[in-house]
Design a protein around this motif. Structure first.
Motif, PDB file in Angstrom:
ATOM      1  N   ALA A  28       0.777  -1.232   0.234  1.00 11.67           N
ATOM      2  CA  ALA A  28      -0.301  -0.159  -0.086  1.00 11.67           C
ATOM      3  C   ALA A  28       1.350   1.122  -0.045  1.00 11.67           C
ATOM      4  O   ALA A  28       0.678   1.965  -0.963  1.00 11.67           O
ATOM      5  CB  ALA A  28      -0.673   0.007   1.421  1.00 11.67           C
ATOM      6  N   LEU A  29       2.107   1.158   0.624  1.00 13.01           N
ATOM      7  CA  LEU A  29       3.051   2.566   0.461  1.00 13.01           C
ATOM      8  C   LEU A  29       3.730   2.484  -0.151  1.00 13.01           C
ATOM      9  O   LEU A  29       3.446   3.690  -0.994  1.00 13.01           O
ATOM     10  CB  LEU A  29       3.449   2.500   2.009  1.00 13.01           C
ATOM     11  CG  LEU A  29       3.377   2.504   3.388  1.00 13.01           C
ATOM     12  CD1 LEU A  29       4.096   1.804   4.655  1.00 13.01           C
ATOM     13  CD2 LEU A  29       2.744   3.968   3.629  1.00 13.01           C
ATOM     14  N   ALA A  30       3.720   1.666  -0.827  1.00 15.31           N
ATOM     15  CA  ALA A  30       4.806   1.597  -2.577  1.00 15.31           C
ATOM     16  C   ALA A  30       3.572   2.535  -3.601  1.00 15.31           C
ATOM     17  O   ALA A  30       4.269   3.026  -3.961  1.00 15.31           O
ATOM     18  CB  ALA A  30       4.961   0.304  -2.766  1.00 15.31           C
ATOM     19  N   LEU A  31       2.669   1.818  -3.545  1.00 14.16           N
ATOM     20  CA  LEU A  31       1.773   1.851  -4.411  1.00 14.16           C
ATOM     21  C   LEU A  31       1.546   4.045  -3.746  1.00 14.16           C
ATOM     22  O   LEU A  31       1.188   4.490  -5.005  1.00 14.16           O
ATOM     23  CB  LEU A  31       0.453   1.758  -4.079  1.00 14.16           C
ATOM     24  CG  LEU A  31       0.224   0.364  -4.996  1.00 14.16           C
ATOM     25  CD1 LEU A  31      -0.856  -0.547  -3.998  1.00 14.16           C
ATOM     26  CD2 LEU A  31       0.330   0.115  -5.767  1.00 14.16           C
ATOM     27  N   ALA A  32       1.443   4.056  -2.770  1.00 16.85           N
ATOM     28  CA  ALA A  32       1.206   5.430  -2.791  1.00 16.85           C
ATOM     29  C   ALA A  32       2.205   6.431  -3.101  1.00 16.85           C
ATOM     30  O   ALA A  32       1.968   7.772  -3.244  1.00 16.85           O
ATOM     31  CB  ALA A  32       0.710   5.275  -0.731  1.00 16.85           C
ATOM     32  N   SER A  33       3.488   5.633  -2.756  1.00 16.81           N
ATOM     33  CA  SER A  33       4.583   6.434  -3.633  1.00 16.81           C
ATOM     34  C   SER A  33       4.422   6.685  -5.092  1.00 16.81           C
ATOM     35  O   SER A  33       5.430   7.923  -5.078  1.00 16.81           O
ATOM     36  CB  SER A  33       5.980   5.785  -3.405  1.00 16.81           C
ATOM     37  OG  SER A  33       5.548   4.417  -4.834  1.00 16.81           O
ATOM     38  N   HIS A  34       3.680   6.522  -5.200  1.00 17.64           N
ATOM     39  CA  HIS A  34       3.504   6.849  -6.834  1.00 17.64           C
ATOM     40  C   HIS A  34       2.600   8.294  -6.888  1.00 17.64           C
ATOM     41  O   HIS A  34       2.130   8.511  -8.439  1.00 17.64           O
ATOM     42  CB  HIS A  34       3.177   5.733  -7.821  1.00 17.64           C
ATOM     43  CG  HIS A  34       4.393   4.986  -8.148  1.00 17.64           C
ATOM     44  ND1 HIS A  34       5.896   5.392  -8.784  1.00 17.64           N
ATOM     45  CD2 HIS A  34       4.613   3.459  -7.056  1.00 17.64           C
ATOM     46  CE1 HIS A  34       5.990   3.802  -8.682  1.00 17.64           C
ATOM     47  NE2 HIS A  34       5.622   3.336  -8.197  1.00 17.64           N
ATOM     48  N   GLY A  35       2.265   8.630  -5.724  1.00 16.38           N
ATOM     49  CA  GLY A  35       1.562   9.868  -5.943  1.00 16.38           C
ATOM     50  C   GLY A  35      -0.620   9.125  -5.662  1.00 16.38           C
ATOM     51  O   GLY A  35      -1.418   9.876  -5.764  1.00 16.38           O
ATOM     52  N   ARG A  45      -9.762   5.731   7.474  1.00 17.28           N
ATOM     53  CA  ARG A  45      -9.061   7.175   7.983  1.00 17.28           C
ATOM     54  C   ARG A  45      -7.916   6.597   7.751  1.00 17.28           C
ATOM     55  O   ARG A  45      -7.155   5.757   7.143  1.00 17.28           O
ATOM     56  CB  ARG A  45      -8.637   6.256   9.870  1.00 17.28           C
ATOM     57  CG  ARG A  45     -10.115   5.966  10.978  1.00 17.28           C
ATOM     58  CD  ARG A  45     -10.533   7.624  11.025  1.00 17.28           C
ATOM     59  NE  ARG A  45     -11.581   7.394  11.950  1.00 17.28           N
ATOM     60  CZ  ARG A  45     -11.961   6.675  13.714  1.00 17.28           C
ATOM     61  NH1 ARG A  45     -10.805   6.802  13.857  1.00 17.28           N
ATOM     62  NH2 ARG A  45     -12.965   7.323  13.921  1.00 17.28           N
ATOM     63  N   PRO A  46      -7.333   8.047   7.402  1.00 13.81           N
ATOM     64  CA  PRO A  46      -6.229   8.340   7.201  1.00 13.81           C
ATOM     65  C   PRO A  46      -5.476   7.582   8.316  1.00 13.81           C
ATOM     66  O   PRO A  46      -5.502   7.707   9.334  1.00 13.81           O
ATOM     67  CB  PRO A  46      -5.866   9.687   7.052  1.00 13.81           C
ATOM     68  CG  PRO A  46      -6.951  10.541   7.810  1.00 13.81           C
ATOM     69  CD  PRO A  46      -8.462   8.979   8.075  1.00 13.81           C
ATOM     70  N   LEU A  47      -3.491   7.167   7.197  1.00  9.11           N
ATOM     71  CA  LEU A  47      -2.905   6.646   7.926  1.00  9.11           C
ATOM     72  C   LEU A  47      -1.750   6.627   7.853  1.00  9.11           C
ATOM     73  O   LEU A  47      -0.795   6.997   8.837  1.00  9.11           O
ATOM     74  CB  LEU A  47      -3.250   4.719   7.625  1.00  9.11           C
ATOM     75  CG  LEU A  47      -2.468   3.936   8.174  1.00  9.11           C
ATOM     76  CD1 LEU A  47      -2.974   3.771   9.670  1.00  9.11           C
ATOM     77  CD2 LEU A  47      -2.349   2.451   8.120  1.00  9.11           C
ATOM     78  N   ALA A  48      -0.905   6.377   6.184  1.00 12.16           N
ATOM     79  CA  ALA A  48       0.202   7.457   6.855  1.00 12.16           C
ATOM     80  C   ALA A  48       0.263   8.037   4.480  1.00 12.16           C
ATOM     81  O   ALA A  48      -0.569   7.657   3.609  1.00 12.16           O
ATOM     82  CB  ALA A  48       1.101   6.407   6.587  1.00 12.16           C
TER      83      ALA A  48
END
Length: 332
Positions: A28-35, A63-66
């Motif tokens: 999930a964090l890796a996908l978010a790293s692309h915006g 809920r927002p997480l990171a």
């Protein structure tokens, strides 16, 4: 470029103890790293997401997480979290499709919700996957709802994943028509499409690798799309090929070990040297076992990714480190 550019729903499963929840969070964090805006969901009621990110237990509410960290250090997209439980999902379902409102909450007080999901576990899974389906299929026009570019589901373990996802078969003897059956059909359309990828997490041990292979065969047999295999908790390659062979043969030179200890200002007594040589032999034997299992994983024939065992354990910093590894390997 990602290996999964058209996937909207990433389902992560694996044998217990392989770290599937950690991999789901890192993905999930890796996908978010692309915006991207990413929703990380769990369905087992363990509050694993809350523990990993060191936040309060999650309610049935997004809920927002990171925030994701871009490869150049800039801020990326956001990760939101949702803990889905069948009771809340059923109440939401009744409110949406039957407009029961307060009557639905009354049913919950009388234990009807728990009764329904206990006697018909297929309904429970339809409700859980139905909520995931709803999150994946939102668009920017959906009123009062957040739009997500990707959804990551921390799913049940490999031994139950086919049953959990194959909701049509689970309902076959229970509901042949009606709204629950219609919802199951709609969910299965998504789960069997190219918009979904089911990733399996393993470690380089015989039982988890075999269960991963069997799980992939079972998923394919019911027409569900297999994604990649994440080999988790890999150990550092502390010995090169020649040193490893020497360790396995018991031929590592004690004089070299003693000289290295001396140079580092450490004791050089025989007991310590022998203990280090034995540890080197154990490491070499473990590496040989892992290499054998790695070959078996490669024979499965799907994209494979590796994540290291982190010396300091898993915290938010560790999750970001693993997310960067997945991004470097093009899983996200």
């Amino acid at each position: 470029m990602s290996d999964w550019p058209d996937v909207d729903l990433h389902i992560v499963t694996g044998k217990g103890g392989t770290g599937k929840s950690t991999v789901a969070a890192a993905l999930a964090l890796a996908l978010a790293s692309h915006g991207k805006q990413v929703l990380l969901c769990e369905v087992e009621g363990r509050q694993g997401i809350a523990r990993m990110f060191d936040v309060a237990p999650l309610p049935y509410e997004e809920r927002p997480l990171a925030s994701g960290h871009g490869s150049d250090g800039t801020a990326g997209g956001e990760v939101f979290a949702l803990a889905i439980d069948p009771e809340s999902a059923l109440l939401e379902y009744l409110a949406m499709y039957y407009r029961l409102g307060r009557a639905g909450k009354a049913l919950d007080k009388f234990g009807v919700v728990d009764f329904a999901t206990t006697i018909a576990p297929g309904v429970r899974d339809v409700l859980l996957t139905g909520k995931v389906y709803e999150a994946v299929n939102r668009n920017r026009r959906t009123k009062n709802a957040r739009h997500y570019d990707a959804v990551v589901l921390d799913a049940p373990p490999t031994g139950r994943i086919a049953q959990f996802l194959n909701v049509n078969d689970e309902l076959a003897g229970l509901a042949k028509v009606g709204p629950i059956k219609n919802q199951a059909d709609t969910v299965m359309t998504l789960l069997r499409s190219e918009r979904t990828a089911i990733h399996l997490v393993t470690v380089l041990e015989e039982m988890p690798v075999q269960e991963t292979s069997d799980g992939i065969a079972e998923l394919r047999s019911i027409g569900l799309p297999v994604g990649g295999v994440v080999v988790n908790l890999t150990r550092p390659q502390a010995l090169d090929a020649s040193a490893r062979e020497a360790a396995l043969a018991g031929a590592l030179p004690a004089t070299t070990v003693r000289a290295d200890l001396e140079q580092a200002g450490l004791p050089t007594d025989d007991a310590l040297v022998e203990a280090l040589l034995a540890e080197g032999r154990d490491h070499a034997e473990r590496r040989r076992l892992e290499d054998t299992q790695r070959e078996l994983v490669a024979e499965i024939g799907v994209p494979t990714y590796e994540l290291p065992r982190l010396a300091d354990g898993i915290d938010l910093g560790g999750l970001y480190e693993l997310a960067a590894r997945l991004r470097e390997q093009a899983m996200a």
